[in-house]
Scaffold this motif. Structure first.
Motif, PDB file in Angstrom:
ATOM      1  N   LEU A 276       0.827  -1.214   0.000  1.00 38.47           N
ATOM      2  CA  LEU A 276       0.000   0.000   0.000  1.00 38.47           C
ATOM      3  C   LEU A 276       0.858   1.260   0.000  1.00 38.47           C
TER       4      LEU A 276
ATOM      5  N   ASN B  99      -5.838   0.467   4.743  1.00 37.64           N
ATOM      6  CA  ASN B  99      -6.469  -0.522   3.862  1.00 37.64           C
ATOM      7  C   ASN B  99      -6.586  -0.041   2.428  1.00 37.64           C
ATOM      8  N   THR B 100      -6.492   1.265   2.171  1.00 39.09           N
ATOM      9  CA  THR B 100      -6.642   1.810   0.823  1.00 39.09           C
ATOM     10  C   THR B 100      -5.472   2.733   0.508  1.00 39.09           C
ATOM     11  N   GLU B 101      -5.346   3.083  -0.792  1.00 36.66           N
ATOM     12  CA  GLU B 101      -4.281   3.996  -1.200  1.00 36.66           C
ATOM     13  C   GLU B 101      -4.476   5.379  -0.594  1.00 36.66           C
ATOM     14  N   GLN B 102      -5.743   5.799  -0.463  1.00 40.99           N
ATOM     15  CA  GLN B 102      -6.008   7.119   0.125  1.00 40.99           C
ATOM     16  C   GLN B 102      -5.533   7.178   1.577  1.00 40.99           C
TER      17      GLN B 102
END
Length: 805
Positions: free
Chosen positions: A103, A224-227
């Motif tokens: 990530l 958990n996310t790219e953001q």
């Protein structure tokens, strides 16, 4: 006549004090007649600023501090500064390491990623944001790697488990990091998406409550996310940097690439070329460098190779920017980079270079000595003849073999000498002798017996564990006895007390009686260095670092250091994936002296730790093994020795070690039989002072046999008349606070008449205090073995509870 009858005041006449005008303006100024001291007016003008001027001054200071913090933030990770070094620490065995790294790498198209072959990490370049990061991964169980990386890291990224947070190994790792000094940090929680929404909220609340004890004001970052990874990177780059004093005053670097060139004489020793970014302070080529875990070395040359992590892609040759930004490969040894466009920055000047000499070589003939006369030589020969002994030896034994046969009496005398010097045999003398007698009787019976060896190995392992338990039980007993009867020793029956305690002396008052710090120093004190005024030298050095500009490689430069006479094992460790950390030494920091650490027992450890046991020290950027002394921390000029590391008080630990200028944190570990390093105490460096006097106290006890008004007959303190006469000048005290002295011996069996300042109680105990100065043992060893991954031992707690009952 009027004068003759005048009244004269007597000696009891009341004398009133004259009125003091005070410091306010008025009568005092009028009394001075307008005169003002020459130096008073300018100081008052400087001090008494108007309200507007004071506001402007405070505003200027506030702006300067703010600009300094902003400049530090902008330089870290920028084009001119070193990359932002982030150490990823996995605090749980279930923590998702690969998902976290993936990530962090998966940023937008403006980010260039560089993968470092063998090293557990990667570099992240972002030309659009003008930032660059370097991420290095470390497991919580690998203690040396975590502590070494935390010494040079700009930020620590703790990866937690979404349910439990951290396990026992993570808890141990956090304890060590907090004691060493924690740089800026962030907490990330990857995973947890597979839980139902309701359980996810409950798990997050439980996790927040868990981390509140260790990190009261910390914020949890989901990952958990790219953001979310972008938010985490922004937080790492903008948060305020926490400073560690021992590294801010010394240049240091984490090796990005390394190459080993064998020497001409041997392949085992050669020149190590270490490349990395300079951090902390300007690095001078003439100063020594310390490779953490390996020792001190000299630098011969500093080169300036091209920057492999440049934000300008044209600088790094052979790399192309594509739309999908593929991962670019970069070899760890960095030989290709070193060969291209290498510029020599500076070479060491032998006249200005620091020496590697760590000890003074004592000259045994330095003191005034005359050649012995013929009579003295004859006396020495006669004494040698008188000391010859006749020993019964087996038939056919040569003179050389007979010299090695030890007589029973000689063995006992050697043991007594060892007891005089070591404190380990003072407490349980009778118990040891009883064990010795029983062990001597057993072999005679066992010789005629036949034994059958069991094929099962489990019984042997179980017996070994039982032997360790018995040893631990014995140590618990000794610690308990020392706590109940501090420093009390039984007077030996077989050796006269005046011989056994001939190195001890009595003191009128432990606090106020004088003791010369230069008296009867051991031979090891001829090998160490001592400052005339340590605090003044330290202050002068730090002032030079802050004010004066030193020549050398500036902070943020990518350089290659040529380190001389380095063993090949350093390069082998680097190839295995271990971090290579270098610190430049301040003047005198390679020299040996006596270091005093102020430590406190860590609450996680309850096992007894005796003085002069081998412990592992992590002091600032060094780690080494030594056998320390424990003493009380007081403001007096003499400090009483402690036989055990107390759990309820701060103690001073004294060892021979290389000089380090405080402030510096210290961690004390004890190596277990299974290879694990157990944290037993934490603290800081107190001083470098060989003149600190550590006094060992012995207490001889006796019991009142017959009690009169202020006199009493005391027995069981001594067992012959000569000992009573020998210790007659020493003052006596009792456990109930009476003080007295010996008047005369009674009989020939050690009874004595004593006089006290009040009547004794029949249940009181008479005590006699004896003192001796003790010194640490020269057991310094810079080699520290790699620890086994830490695991909490569940069986230690019940054992200790049973023993204390």
């Amino acid at each position: 006549m009027a004068m003759a009858g005048a009244h004269r005041p007597g000696p009891l006449k009341q004398q009133n004090k004259a009125h003091k005008g005070g410091k306010h303006s008025g009568s005092s100024q009028r009394r001075a007649g307008g005169r003002v001291p020459v130096k008073a007016q300018p100081r008052r003008r400087l001090r008494d600023l108007s309200r507007v001027d004071r506001r402007h001054q405070a505003l200027q200071l506030r702006r300067q501090r703010k600009e300094a913090v902003l400049a530090e933030k902008r330089s870290l990770g920028s084009r001119d500064g070193p990359p932002h070094l982030v150490v990823v620490v996995l605090l749980h065995s279930r923590a998702a390491a690969q998902d976290t790294l993936r990530l962090l790498q998966s940023q937008d198209s403006a980010v260039v990623r560089v993968n470092e072959g063998r090293a557990a990490g990667f570099a992240l370049l972002c030309p659009r944001l003008k930032q660059r990061w370097r991420f290095v991964t470390a497991q919580a169980g690998d203690l040396h790697t975590v502590l070494d990386l935390a010494k040079v890291a700009d930020s620590l990224l703790f990866i937690l488990d979404p349910v439990d947070g951290w396990d026992s190994a993570g808890e141990h790792c956090l304890s060590c990091l907090f004691a060493q000094g924690l740089p800026s940090y962030a907490l990330a929680v990857p995973g947890g998406t597979d839980l139902p929404p309701k359980k996810r909220i409950d798990a997050r609340k439980k996790l927040a409550k868990t981390i509140e004890k260790r990190f009261p004001e910390a914020k949890l970052f989901p990952l958990n996310t790219e953001q979310e990874s972008s938010l985490l990177l922004r937080h790492l780059s903008t948060q305020k940097q926490r400073h560690l004093a021992f590294r801010d005053r010394r240049a240091h670097l984490l090796a990005y690439a390394a190459d080993f060139v064998p020497g001409q004489e041997s392949d085992l020793v050669g020149t190590l070329k270490v490349s990395g970014f300079v951090r902390g302070q300007t690095l001078n080529v003439n100063s020594l460098v310390h490779i953490v875990g390996h020792g001190d070395f000299q630098v011969s040359q500093v080169d300036a190779p091209p920057d492999p992590l440049s934000l300008n892609p044209r600088v790094v040759k052979g790399q192309k920017r594509s739309q999908d930004m593929e991962i670019q490969e970069d070899l760890v040894n960095g030989t290709d980079e070193m060969e291209e466009d290498v510029k020599v920055l500076m070479k060491a000047d032998p006249s200005k270079q620091e020496s590697l000499q760590s000890e003074v070589v004592p000259d045994p003939m330095e003191g005034e000595q005359t050649w012995p006369t013929e009579e003295e030589l004859q006396e020495a020969e006669d004494s040698l003849k008188a000391n010859r002994r006749v020993v019964k030896v087996p038939k056919g034994t040569s003179k050389y073999q007979a010299a090695w046969i030890v007589d029973d009496g000689e063995e006992g005398s050697e043991k007594d000498d060892d007891e005089d010097d070591d404190i380990d045999d003072d407490l349980m003398e009778e118990a040891v002798s009883q064990e010795g007698e029983s062990s001597e009787e057993e072999p005679g019976e066992e010789e005629s017996e036949t034994m059958t060896v069991s094929e099962c190995l489990r019984d042997d392992q179980y017996d070994e564990k039982m032997e360790e338990d018995e040893q631990m039980l014995e140590r618990y007993k000794q610690e308990r006895m020392d706590e109940m009867f501090p420093d009390e020793v039984d007077t030996p029956r077989d050796v006269p007390a005046r011989v056994r305690f001939q190195k001890y002396r009595g003191l009128k008052s432990f606090r106020t009686s004088p003791w010369d710090p230069k008296e009867n120093l051991p031979r090891d004190y001829a090998r160490i260095f001592q400052f005339q005024d340590f605090s003044r030298t330290r202050k002068h050095l730090f002032h030079q670092i802050e004010k004066e500009e030193t020549e050398g490689a500036s902070v943020g430069w990518y350089i290659t250091l040529h380190v001389c006479n380095v063993p090949v094992s350093v390069m082998e460790n680097f190839k295995e994936g271990k971090p290579l950390v270098l610190f430049s030494l301040l003047p005198h920091e390679q020299k040996m002296s006596v270091l005093n650490f102020l430590v406190r027992r860590h609450p996680s450890n309850t096992e007894p730790v005796r003085a002069k046991e081998e412990l592992i020290f992590h002091c600032g950027f060094r780690r080494f093994r030594a056998s320390p002394l424990f003493s009380q921390h007081t403001s007096a000029d003499k400090h009483k020795l402690e036989r055990f590391l107390r759990p309820d008080a701060a103690l001073v630990v004294t060892v021979y070690a290389p000089i380090t200028f405080p402030p510096a944190s210290v961690l004390l570990f004890k190596q277990k039989s299974n290879g694990m390093h157990d944290l037993i105490a934490t603290g800081s460096l107190l001083s470098v002072d060989p003149d600190r006097i550590v006094i060992k106290r012995l207490v001889l006890s006796g019991h009142p046999f017959k009690i009169f008004t202020k006199t009493a007959v005391v027995r069981y303190m001594f067992f012959n008349r000569e000992d009573v006469m020998w210790f007659k000048p020493v003052e006596l005290r009792t456990k109930w606070g009476r003080r007295g002295h010996i008047k005369e011996p009674l009989g020939t069996h050690g009874h004595m008449k004593c006089h006290f300042d009040g009547q004794l109680k029949s249940q009181d105990t008479v005590l006699l205090n004896l003192y001796k100065r003790v010194f640490p043992k020269w057991t310094y060893d810079p080699y520290v073995p790699e620890p086994v991954p830490w695991v909490r031992s569940e069986s230690a707690v019940p054992e200790q509870e049973v023993e204390m009952e």
